[in-house]
Design a protein around this motif. Structure first.
Motif, mmCIF file in Angstrom:
data_model
loop_
_atom_site.group_PDB
_atom_site.id
_atom_site.type_symbol
_atom_site.label_atom_id
_atom_site.label_comp_id
_atom_site.label_asym_id
_atom_site.label_seq_id
_atom_site.Cartn_x
_atom_site.Cartn_y
_atom_site.Cartn_z
ATOM 1 N N GLU A 1 0.835 -1.208 0.000
ATOM 2 C CA GLU A 1 0.000 0.000 0.000
ATOM 3 C C GLU A 1 0.868 1.255 0.000
ATOM 4 O OE1 GLU A 1 -0.344 -2.450 2.336
ATOM 5 O OE2 GLU A 1 -2.141 -3.422 1.539
ATOM 6 N N LEU A 2 1.899 1.262 0.850
ATOM 7 C CA LEU A 2 2.796 2.415 0.896
ATOM 8 C C LEU A 2 3.554 2.531 -0.422
ATOM 9 C CD1 LEU A 2 3.945 4.793 2.435
ATOM 10 C CD2 LEU A 2 5.586 3.239 3.503
ATOM 11 N N GLY A 3 3.944 1.403 -0.992
ATOM 12 C CA GLY A 3 4.622 1.408 -2.289
ATOM 13 C C GLY A 3 3.769 2.029 -3.381
ATOM 14 N N GLN A 4 2.464 1.736 -3.359
ATOM 15 C CA GLN A 4 1.548 2.348 -4.337
ATOM 16 C C GLN A 4 1.460 3.853 -4.118
ATOM 17 O OE1 GLN A 4 -2.077 0.040 -3.805
ATOM 18 N NE2 GLN A 4 -1.759 -0.921 -5.805
ATOM 19 N N LEU A 5 1.391 4.260 -2.858
ATOM 20 C CA LEU A 5 1.279 5.681 -2.545
ATOM 21 C C LEU A 5 2.505 6.454 -3.030
ATOM 22 C CD1 LEU A 5 -0.347 7.955 -1.076
ATOM 23 C CD2 LEU A 5 1.026 7.404 0.944
ATOM 24 N N ILE A 6 3.691 5.913 -2.783
ATOM 25 C CA ILE A 6 4.921 6.640 -3.141
ATOM 26 C C ILE A 6 5.410 6.293 -4.544
ATOM 27 C CG2 ILE A 6 5.591 6.876 -0.727
ATOM 28 C CD1 ILE A 6 7.765 4.733 -1.264
ATOM 29 N N ASN A 7 4.692 5.403 -5.234
ATOM 30 C CA ASN A 7 5.038 5.010 -6.595
ATOM 31 C C ASN A 7 6.452 4.422 -6.685
ATOM 32 O OD1 ASN A 7 4.442 4.668 -9.311
ATOM 33 N ND2 ASN A 7 5.359 6.623 -9.880
ATOM 34 N N ALA A 8 6.796 3.621 -5.685
ATOM 35 C CA ALA A 8 8.108 2.965 -5.640
ATOM 36 C C ALA A 8 8.037 1.842 -4.615
ATOM 37 C CB ALA A 8 9.201 3.955 -5.249
ATOM 38 N N ARG A 9 8.919 0.873 -4.746
ATOM 39 C CA ARG A 9 8.998 -0.183 -3.737
ATOM 40 C C ARG A 9 9.622 0.398 -2.477
ATOM 41 N NH1 ARG A 9 12.232 -3.812 -1.419
ATOM 42 N NH2 ARG A 9 14.123 -3.046 -2.406
ATOM 43 N N VAL A 10 9.032 0.116 -1.327
ATOM 44 C CA VAL A 10 9.601 0.572 -0.055
ATOM 45 C C VAL A 10 10.890 -0.206 0.181
ATOM 46 C CG1 VAL A 10 9.244 0.773 2.432
ATOM 47 C CG2 VAL A 10 7.322 1.120 0.858
ATOM 48 N N ALA A 11 11.991 0.497 0.298
ATOM 49 C CA ALA A 11 13.311 -0.136 0.422
ATOM 50 C C ALA A 11 13.592 -0.481 1.883
ATOM 51 C CB ALA A 11 14.388 0.772 -0.148
ATOM 52 N N THR A 12 13.007 -1.584 2.331
ATOM 53 C CA THR A 12 13.187 -1.992 3.728
ATOM 54 C C THR A 12 14.646 -2.295 4.044
ATOM 55 O OG1 THR A 12 12.633 -4.274 3.148
ATOM 56 C CG2 THR A 12 10.836 -2.875 3.932
ATOM 57 N N GLU A 13 15.411 -2.679 3.033
ATOM 58 C CA GLU A 13 16.844 -2.919 3.259
ATOM 59 C C GLU A 13 17.564 -1.626 3.612
ATOM 60 O OE1 GLU A 13 16.009 -2.460 -1.121
ATOM 61 O OE2 GLU A 13 15.171 -3.693 0.473
ATOM 62 N N ALA A 14 17.107 -0.488 3.078
ATOM 63 C CA ALA A 14 17.690 0.805 3.441
ATOM 64 C C ALA A 14 17.362 1.153 4.893
ATOM 65 C CB ALA A 14 17.198 1.905 2.504
ATOM 66 N N HIS A 15 16.168 0.763 5.354
ATOM 67 C CA HIS A 15 15.799 0.984 6.751
ATOM 68 C C HIS A 15 16.728 0.178 7.669
ATOM 69 C CE1 HIS A 15 11.380 1.782 5.336
ATOM 70 N NE2 HIS A 15 12.253 2.631 4.827
ATOM 71 N N LEU A 16 16.975 -1.073 7.289
ATOM 72 C CA LEU A 16 17.857 -1.935 8.075
ATOM 73 C C LEU A 16 19.277 -1.377 8.112
ATOM 74 C CD1 LEU A 16 18.539 -4.594 9.572
ATOM 75 C CD2 LEU A 16 18.834 -5.661 7.320
ATOM 76 N N ILE A 17 19.825 -1.055 6.949
ATOM 77 C CA ILE A 17 21.189 -0.506 6.902
ATOM 78 C C ILE A 17 21.237 0.831 7.637
ATOM 79 C CG2 ILE A 17 23.038 0.337 5.404
ATOM 80 C CD1 ILE A 17 21.948 -1.602 3.243
ATOM 81 N N GLY A 18 20.190 1.637 7.498
ATOM 82 C CA GLY A 18 20.150 2.931 8.186
ATOM 83 C C GLY A 18 20.187 2.778 9.692
ATOM 84 N N ALA A 19 19.422 1.825 10.218
ATOM 85 C CA ALA A 19 19.394 1.612 11.674
ATOM 86 C C ALA A 19 20.742 1.097 12.172
ATOM 87 C CB ALA A 19 18.275 0.645 12.042
ATOM 88 N N ILE A 20 21.325 0.155 11.442
ATOM 89 C CA ILE A 20 22.659 -0.339 11.827
ATOM 90 C C ILE A 20 23.663 0.800 11.752
ATOM 91 C CG2 ILE A 20 24.550 -1.868 11.121
ATOM 92 C CD1 ILE A 20 22.326 -3.832 10.094
ATOM 93 N N SER A 21 23.595 1.585 10.693
ATOM 94 C CA SER A 21 24.508 2.719 10.523
ATOM 95 C C SER A 21 24.338 3.742 11.634
ATOM 96 C CB SER A 21 24.271 3.382 9.160
ATOM 97 O OG SER A 21 24.525 2.478 8.116
ATOM 98 N N GLY A 22 23.106 3.880 12.126
ATOM 99 C CA GLY A 22 22.853 4.815 13.223
ATOM 100 C C GLY A 22 23.692 4.502 14.449
#
Length: 196
Positions: free
Chosen positions: A157-178
């Motif tokens: 649903e969020l992917g449809q709203l933003i017209n892109a696949r939600v990059a959950t891998e970026a969320h994971l890398i972002g949290a680790i990077s934090g």
């Protein structure tokens, strides 16, 4: 009454980030900023950083800018302009590099969500350092969200709203990077306290 960090040393960097994202989105050359694995591999190295400041559509942009404002309201007093810029740059580099190294199937990416996950982790760890129980709750909550995303996959649903696949891998890398950015900022803070 809310006690927001409205001093100019705390609000300047988030405002600059918001305007930069809006300007990049509005420019007809916005595709020059997105992460494109093939073009990055052919020497367009700036995309590693600039991808985080470009967005797929106006909903994507608004959601991410709302995240910028929320994180500023929660943890804005933890960052002066220099620390905020350093945190953004490091998170962008770590996430972009992580996507390139660990997720070769991810050929396109844009948006601030990975960086925002990193900033939330940095702020939660600073909260914990200050003895605030809410920091622990925020830290655990972010990791539960990421674990769910890794298990269930991106929200269609969020992917449809933003017209892109939600990059959950970026969320994971972002949290680790934090975690790494928190350690880097803490090292700078310790060095500054020793020299003063």
């Amino acid at each position: 009454m809310l006690n927001l960090p409205t001093d100019k040393r705390y609000i300047t960097a988030p405002i600059v980030l918001i305007f930069a994202a809006i300007i990049i989105f509005a420019t007809p050359l916005s595709e020059l900023f997105e992460y494109n694995r093939s073009l990055f591999s052919h020497g367009e190295y700036w995309r590693l950083v600039t991808a985080h400041f470009s967005h797929s559509n106006s909903y994507h942009l608004m959601l991410n800018l709302a995240g910028v404002v929320l994180i500023w309201a929660l943890h804005g007093e933890y960052y002066d302009v220099r620390k905020y810029a350093l945190a953004l740059l490091l998170l962008a580099l770590y996430i972009g590099g992580g996507l390139y190294i660990f997720y070769p199937e991810n050929t396109l990416y844009n948006g601030l969500s990975g960086v925002l996950h990193g900033l939330i982790i940095v702020g939660a760890l600073i909260d914990c350092q200050k003895g605030m129980k809410t920091g622990y709750l925020l830290f655990i909550g972010v990791w539960l969200k990421i674990a769910w995303e890794q298990y269930a996959g991106p929200s269609a649903e969020l992917g449809q709203l933003i017209n892109a696949r939600v990059a959950t891998e970026a969320h994971l890398i972002g949290a680790i990077s934090g975690i790494f950015v928190y350690a880097k900022l803490n090292r700078h803070a310790l060095r500054e306290n020793i020299t003063q």
